[in-house]
Design an enzyme around this catalytic site. Structure first.
Site, PDB file in Angstrom:
ATOM      1  CG  ASP A  48     -11.098   7.429   1.047  1.00  0.00           C
ATOM      2  OD1 ASP A  48     -10.352   7.548   0.076  1.00  0.00           O
ATOM      3  OD2 ASP A  48     -11.577   6.097   0.916  1.00  0.00           O
ATOM      4  CD  GLU A 132     -10.061  10.286  -2.069  1.00  0.00           C
ATOM      5  OE1 GLU A 132      -9.186   9.396  -2.492  1.00  0.00           O
ATOM      6  OE2 GLU A 132     -11.125   9.951  -1.784  1.00  0.00           O
ATOM      7  CB  CYS A 196       1.826   2.577   5.464  1.00  0.00           C
ATOM      8  SG  CYS A 196       1.831   2.432   7.301  1.00  0.00           S
ATOM      9  CB  CYS A 215       2.090  -1.275   6.139  1.00  0.00           C
ATOM     10  SG  CYS A 215       3.637  -0.608   5.380  1.00  0.00           S
ATOM     11  CB  CYS A 218       5.800  -0.916   9.530  1.00  0.00           C
ATOM     12  SG  CYS A 218       3.997  -0.085   9.034  1.00  0.00           S
ATOM     13  CG  ASP A 225     -12.622   2.519   2.268  1.00  0.00           C
ATOM     14  OD1 ASP A 225     -11.954   2.524   1.175  1.00  0.00           O
ATOM     15  OD2 ASP A 225     -13.426   1.819   2.323  1.00  0.00           O
TER      16      ASP A 225
END
Length: 264
Positions: A48, A132, A196, A215, A218, A225
């Protein structure tokens, strides 16, 4: 022309002698390098790319592309201010432009060195590298606009453009594709930072800050990142509905069933 051989030169097809803006001469030999062999462990890594952290790996590693030191950045600002006051066509202006070019060349050299070492390390350690699919040219396009339709927040966008280019986003992927041909996959970047990596729930509220992910479903938390890098490693391109583009359990809204047809 005499030159210093910095490394053994294999059989080359051609060469080029060039002089950069900093006044340095370079001799470049055109050699097709051999691809780096995979480790054979079957490991997959997601990368990322960001501004604060140049590259976050799904393994939890945070890599930063080195730039100018604080003293060098301050000197660059001083030189640019002197250049703005220098008279056009003067020797002083030419000297200042040469000094600025040398400082920027030092930054570019560090960026290239980082991209080379990082791409070699990833190509050796992992069998498959997922990144990406970013349109960097479009992302770094100026927001200045036109006289009829001027842009908004031009200064902020210019700073973001410089940060993206300074992070070596495009150079890193380019060298990965050259060193590990066929082992680099591009994943859609949509919603990878909001999903998530544990439960697959996608929500903008989960991204508490630039570096914090928690999240809302959860309560799993960690570096934002790294969470995005794990989604990329899994190949999960999240859609706008909250599901994924691959055949994995999806998180989507319930669909109403169409009523059955009745013969009259």
């Amino acid at each position: 022309m005499r030159f210093r051989v910095s490394r053994p030169v294999p059989g080359f097809r051609s060469y080029r002698v060039a002089r950069d803006r900093a006044g340095r001469w370079h001799v470049a030999f055109a050699v097709a390098p051999e691809p780096i062999e995979a480790a054979g462990t079957g490991e997959v890594v997601g990368v990322d790319r960001g501004v604060a952290v140049s590259a976050a790996l799904s393994t939890g590693e945070l890599l930063s592309c080195p730039g100018l030191r604080a003293s060098e950045a301050a000197r660059l600002v001083r030189l640019q201010r002197r250049l703005a006051r220098a008279r056009r066509g003067s020797n002083r202006r030419a000297r200042l432009r040469s000094q600025i070019a040398r400082v920027k060349a030092r930054e570019a050299d560090r960026r290239k060195d980082w991209a080379e070492k990082t791409s070699t390390d990833l190509a050796r350690r992992f069998d498959l590298i997922r990144v990406e699919d970013l349109n960097i040219r479009g992302m770094t396009r100026s927001a200045r606009g036109t006289i009829v339709e001027p842009g908004r927040k031009v200064r902020q966008k210019s700073g973001l453009n410089r940060a993206i280019l300074a992070g070596g986003w495009g150079l890193l992927v380019q060298r990965l594709e050259q060193k590990a041909p066929g082992r680099v996959e591009k994943v859609r970047a949509a919603y990878t930072s909001q999903r998530c990596s544990v439960r697959g729930h996608a929500a903008a509220e989960s991204r508490e800050s630039q570096a914090r992910f928690r999240c809302v479903a959860c309560a799993s938390q960690g570096n934002a990142d790294v969470n995005a890098a794990r989604n990329i490693a899994a190949g999960r391109a999240v859609t706008a509905r909250g599901g994924t583009a691959l055949a994995v359990p999806v998180n989507r809204e319930p669909q109403h069933r169409a009523p059955p047809l009745v013969d009259v």
